[in-house]
Design an enzyme around this catalytic site. Sequence first.
Site, PDB file in Angstrom:
ATOM      1  CG  HIS A  97      40.712  26.356 -29.395  1.00 49.24           C
ATOM      2  ND1 HIS A  97      40.137  25.191 -29.850  1.00 49.24           N
ATOM      3  CD2 HIS A  97      41.620  26.722 -30.349  1.00 49.24           C
ATOM      4  CE1 HIS A  97      40.663  24.867 -31.024  1.00 49.24           C
ATOM      5  NE2 HIS A  97      41.563  25.778 -31.342  1.00 49.24           N
ATOM      6  CE  LYS A 156      45.730  23.142 -36.480  1.00 46.96           C
ATOM      7  NZ  LYS A 156      45.959  24.132 -37.539  1.00 46.96           N
ATOM      8  CE  LYS A 197      46.095  25.067 -32.538  1.00 45.11           C
ATOM      9  NZ  LYS A 197      46.773  25.531 -33.785  1.00 45.11           N
ATOM     10  CG  ASP A 235      49.470  24.073 -35.335  1.00 43.48           C
ATOM     11  OD1 ASP A 235      50.702  24.266 -35.308  1.00 43.48           O
ATOM     12  OD2 ASP A 235      48.646  24.953 -35.664  1.00 43.48           O
ATOM     13  CD  GLU A 267      49.127  24.077 -38.781  1.00 38.03           C
ATOM     14  OE1 GLU A 267      48.271  23.169 -38.919  1.00 38.03           O
ATOM     15  OE2 GLU A 267      48.814  25.276 -38.637  1.00 38.03           O
ATOM     16  CG  ASP A 291      50.193  28.355 -39.524  1.00 35.91           C
ATOM     17  OD1 ASP A 291      50.002  29.309 -40.299  1.00 35.91           O
ATOM     18  OD2 ASP A 291      49.442  28.142 -38.552  1.00 35.91           O
ATOM     19  CE  LYS A 305      46.514  29.491 -39.924  1.00 34.68           C
ATOM     20  NZ  LYS A 305      47.077  29.498 -38.578  1.00 34.68           N
ATOM     21  CD  GLU A 324      43.416  24.987 -39.723  1.00 37.94           C
ATOM     22  OE1 GLU A 324      43.718  23.932 -39.141  1.00 37.94           O
ATOM     23  OE2 GLU A 324      44.042  26.048 -39.559  1.00 37.94           O
TER      24      GLU A 324
HETATM   25  C1  MUC Z   1      46.986  27.783 -36.062  1.00 40.36           C
HETATM   26  O1  MUC Z   1      48.136  28.026 -35.706  1.00 40.36           O
HETATM   27  O2  MUC Z   1      46.841  27.036 -37.015  1.00 40.36           O
HETATM   28  C2  MUC Z   1      44.005  27.167 -36.425  1.00 40.36           C
HETATM   29  C3  MUC Z   1      43.200  26.175 -35.969  1.00 40.36           C
HETATM   30  C4  MUC Z   1      43.304  26.152 -34.591  1.00 40.36           C
HETATM   31  O3  MUC Z   1      42.782  25.378 -33.816  1.00 40.36           O
HETATM   32  O4  MUC Z   1      44.152  27.135 -34.205  1.00 40.36           O
HETATM   33  C5  MUC Z   1      44.520  27.895 -35.323  1.00 40.36           C
HETATM   34  C6  MUC Z   1      45.867  28.464 -35.326  1.00 40.36           C
HETATM   35 MG    MG Z   2      49.025  26.581 -37.138  1.00 42.31          MG
END
Ligand code: MUC
Ligand code: MG
Length: 383
Positions: A23, A168, A170, A199, A225, A252, A276, A330
Amino acid sequence: MTSRFPIERIEARILDIPTIRPHKLSFGSISRQSPVIVQLWLANGACGFGEAATIGGPSWNEESPEGIQHAINAYLAPALLGQDGACFETALTRMDLACKGNAFAKSAVEMALIDAVARSLSLPAWQLLGGKRHQSLPLAWTLASGDVARDLEEAQLRLEQKRHRIFKMKIGARSPEQDVAHVSQIARGLDGRATLTVDVNQAWDGNTARRYLPQLIDAGVTLIEQPVAKWNVEALKTLTATLGDRASIMADETVCTPQDAMLLARAQACHVFSLKVAKHGGLLRTRQVAAVADAADIGWYGGTMLETSIGSAASAHLFSTLGTQHHGCELFGPQLLVDDLVTERMAIRDFELQLPDGPGFGVEVDMALLNRFDRARTGLTSV
Ligand code: MUC
Ligand code: MG
């Protein structure tokens, strides 16, 4: 007044659970999660479970699994033993007196406490948290394999299975040009069949964000994000003002305490808070941050630290009690892990996570699985 639910024992252990694939985030790649699992026993014999998951040790924020376990065993547990478990706010105050900060550690203990008390009363935890308002929430999945073909394959499968249609991505590890190309390819491949979000996990400076976010929006991204560093409220404010009619900016890492939430609300520096439970320091404090969002006309999103079904179910109970201005959730952590810790996971139907009922958080922990992944057995060390 005599205590109805004296707290008798608290234990914290670290598990190591591999992920189904690497990941990749802006700050690194993970191939296992190391959640801290808390068990809290009341004198009546009830046992509650709590969890604090970090991402990549202490690389998402300051707390690490090892630090969390130590804070609980050395400071938080002694502050609570013998106290009335039903007085949640008093328990939080005692933990604050014993230990500054350490929000993740406190959240795991508070979670286990609420689970144990709810189980003692044969109630779902949501009933102690304000009452259930949502039966289900749209459930996002994160595409973070780092490879377009693999990401698209994952997305197609999840669309066919009717599990996820919010994806989403990254970004922030590669150059902004490469990120824009990657997101555009995925958007073309999905051809309007899904909602796309990104994000950046704080990776960009304000100028990079101002230059490249419009290109991501042109590609089809509607929710952005944490594009800039957690301290960079000025840049968040500018982005919110200038991009707001085309996409939403979500905070976040910037929004942890209710005071952070107030600051963002006053500055009109985002449209959405990612909530969170861990970073806010527990279920009750997540409600406080959500209340600021509500009062400031800011939306909320049910965020994750990639918890197992224990932490995910606890978060689901809390999210089920919040207001209507949401962007889904999520809580897909359990699906990213090779195995889970419960006998039955929360159900996913028609692209929505079905929010659980009780008793407690409504999931039953399988002790054999807990023992199997226990670091004391796996012999693994920190990430
Ligand atoms: C984050 O920063 O949101 C949440 C989902 C994901 O893939 O990583 C996290 C961390
Ligand atoms: Mg995040």
